[in-house]
Design an enzyme around this catalytic site. Sequence first.
Site: not given
Length: 197
Positions: A129, A148
Amino acid sequence: ERLRWLPRTLGNRYIYVNVPAFRLQAFDKGQPTLDMKVIVGQDYEDKATPVFSDSMETVVFRPYWDVTPEIAAKEIFPKISANPGYLAANNMELYQQGGATRVRQKPGDKNSLGLVKFLFPNDYNIYLHDTPNHELFNKDVRAFSHGCIRVEKPSDLAQWVLGWDASKVDAAMQGPPDNRSVKMPQKIPVYITYCTA
């Protein structure tokens, strides 16, 4: 030894993340066509980025950040108790899901996932992301996330995986609509590796 556990051929088009190097490379027909810095998981408190591979399927523009129950319990709810204005200040909201109270951050420039996320469904709930904190890419050791992987050039990556031009990606990142999912024309293998040599 670690390379031995990877497939003999990684495919025609694939994304290769080397966790200890804090780098992502995208390959086309064996040649690197995209190279960027990444921020990975911290090496403690169960935040380390796991090593695995899966297939990227979807790009989400202007995503919500659905806070995991673990992060909410450890980090968000204590802050809400200490400061009733915490949710509003951080563009967050509470909602009900399956009888449980969940937290999510609304889409926009201050969203922790930035303006785009890249999904490759996996058991670890890990994805790539954008981030609003681009200054962290200037650091040499970039282990700041909950697991992440934050990417330095999200627009370039979106163009590469979707085959869109820059203006179309930028329009989608600026919205509306919010939380727009786009299926990729072709799934792309993603290899999260740990190669130190």
